[in-house]
Design a protein around this motif. Sequence first.
Motif, short mmCIF file in Angstrom:
data_model
loop_
_atom_site.label_atom_id
_atom_site.label_comp_id
_atom_site.label_asym_id
_atom_site.label_seq_id
_atom_site.Cartn_x
_atom_site.Cartn_y
_atom_site.Cartn_z
N VAL A 1 0.83 -1.19 0.00
CA VAL A 1 0.00 0.00 0.00
C VAL A 1 0.88 1.25 0.00
O VAL A 1 1.90 1.32 0.68
N HIS A 2 0.46 2.25 -0.75
CA HIS A 2 1.22 3.48 -0.91
C HIS A 2 1.44 4.17 0.45
O HIS A 2 0.50 4.24 1.26
N PRO A 3 2.64 4.69 0.70
CA PRO A 3 2.92 5.35 1.99
C PRO A 3 1.97 6.49 2.32
O PRO A 3 1.69 6.76 3.49
N GLU A 4 1.45 7.18 1.29
CA GLU A 4 0.52 8.28 1.55
C GLU A 4 -0.78 7.80 2.18
O GLU A 4 -1.42 8.55 2.92
N VAL A 5 -1.18 6.57 1.89
CA VAL A 5 -2.38 6.01 2.52
C VAL A 5 -2.15 5.87 4.02
O VAL A 5 -2.97 6.28 4.85
N LEU A 6 -1.01 5.28 4.38
CA LEU A 6 -0.70 5.02 5.78
C LEU A 6 -0.41 6.30 6.53
O LEU A 6 -0.66 6.40 7.74
N LEU B 1 -3.84 2.96 -5.34
CA LEU B 1 -3.87 3.21 -6.79
C LEU B 1 -4.04 4.71 -7.07
O LEU B 1 -3.35 5.28 -7.92
N VAL B 2 -4.94 5.35 -6.33
CA VAL B 2 -5.17 6.78 -6.51
C VAL B 2 -3.88 7.57 -6.28
O VAL B 2 -3.50 8.43 -7.08
N HIS B 3 -3.18 7.27 -5.19
CA HIS B 3 -1.96 8.01 -4.87
C HIS B 3 -0.86 7.73 -5.90
O HIS B 3 -0.07 8.64 -6.21
N ARG B 4 -0.79 6.52 -6.42
CA ARG B 4 0.23 6.24 -7.44
C ARG B 4 -0.04 7.05 -8.70
O ARG B 4 0.89 7.54 -9.35
N ARG B 5 -1.32 7.19 -9.07
CA ARG B 5 -1.63 8.00 -10.23
C ARG B 5 -1.33 9.47 -9.97
O ARG B 5 -0.87 10.20 -10.86
N ASP C 1 1.03 10.50 -8.06
CA ASP C 1 2.50 10.63 -8.09
C ASP C 1 2.98 11.10 -9.47
O ASP C 1 3.93 11.87 -9.57
N ALA C 2 2.32 10.59 -10.50
CA ALA C 2 2.76 10.90 -11.88
C ALA C 2 1.93 12.01 -12.52
O ALA C 2 2.10 12.29 -13.70
N ALA C 3 1.03 12.62 -11.75
CA ALA C 3 0.15 13.64 -12.33
C ALA C 3 0.91 14.94 -12.61
O ALA C 3 1.95 15.21 -12.02
N THR C 4 0.36 15.72 -13.51
CA THR C 4 0.90 17.03 -13.87
C THR C 4 -0.02 18.11 -13.28
O THR C 4 -1.24 18.01 -13.40
N VAL C 5 0.57 19.12 -12.68
CA VAL C 5 -0.21 20.21 -12.09
C VAL C 5 0.00 21.47 -12.91
O VAL C 5 1.13 21.87 -13.21
N ARG C 6 -1.10 22.10 -13.30
CA ARG C 6 -1.04 23.33 -14.11
C ARG C 6 -0.52 24.48 -13.25
O ARG C 6 -0.95 24.66 -12.10
N THR C 7 0.39 25.22 -13.77
CA THR C 7 0.90 26.41 -13.06
C THR C 7 0.36 27.67 -13.72
O THR C 7 0.20 27.72 -14.94
N GLY C 8 0.08 28.65 -12.90
CA GLY C 8 -0.44 29.90 -13.44
C GLY C 8 -1.92 29.81 -13.69
O GLY C 8 -2.55 28.76 -13.49
N PRO C 9 -2.55 30.88 -14.15
CA PRO C 9 -4.00 30.93 -14.39
C PRO C 9 -4.43 30.05 -15.53
O PRO C 9 -3.63 29.69 -16.39
#
Length: 277
Positions: free
Chosen positions: A146-151, A263-267, A269-277
């Motif tokens: 299980v992903h560390p973020e869950v625990l 599974l959610v946290h693993r996805r 991990d690889a997500a892209t976050v939009r910067t700026g408006p």
Amino acid sequence: MPSTNLHPPWSSDVVQAISDVLASTGWPGLSNTEITRLLGMVGVADVEAPNKRTRLWAALLNQQHRDQASNCIIRFITEAMAPGRFLQDQRRFDALRDGLSEALSLVGLRVNEQGKVARAAATATTLDEVARLAGRLRTELARRGVHPEVLRYCEEELLRKSLFHAVFEATKGVSERLRQMSGLSGDGAGLVDQCFGAGAGVPVVRINGYGTESQISEHRGFANLLRGIFGTFRNPPAHTPRATAGWALTEPDALDLFSMLSLVHRRLDAATVRTGP
């Protein structure tokens, strides 16, 4: 266990597992000072080592070899787990006891509520049997990877063996991670809409390139999964007392949910976050 009897030596890997628990980094592991004091109290010669886990493992293994018996390790565990040491931190006692019981199940033993080494119901020979005999939810979660973020968000609840609150906190942890990633301040399904919606063009958080119809469909499906998780596992316990029979969760269901959150946290991990408006 009677100290007058000689108990057979334990394998190196069992001694290592015991040392990894007792000398774990940070809480709830013993400090170097505590290890020094306890080794002296039970008459085990100290050794030089690069870290405290290796130090404790080598010291106990060397003494066991000299004695041709595991009594020295049993004495160390009993002294380390004396309840009087944990009057101000019972959670630490519970955490160490659970971890030790996992390792000791491989030699048919456990740590009882008095902090003493006692016979277990059986001897574990597989990791599944370790989890069953130790009776520890955390063991099964570790076995599942299980992903560390869950625990991270439900460690205390797992130690208290509270499924109700562990599920609630672990699910809330997804919202907290989304807030940290996005800088937004929403919650639950509303936060999912803010993070993954495309009302302003490109979503704030994207789990893929979001360039093809297939990718957009996957992205929307992931957002729907999050909405379903919040609606099923976060909202009911937020409004339902634990004693109320209207919201019940079995251990198998909780384990499956933790795997889904992993599974959610693993996805993410690889997500892209939009910067700026």
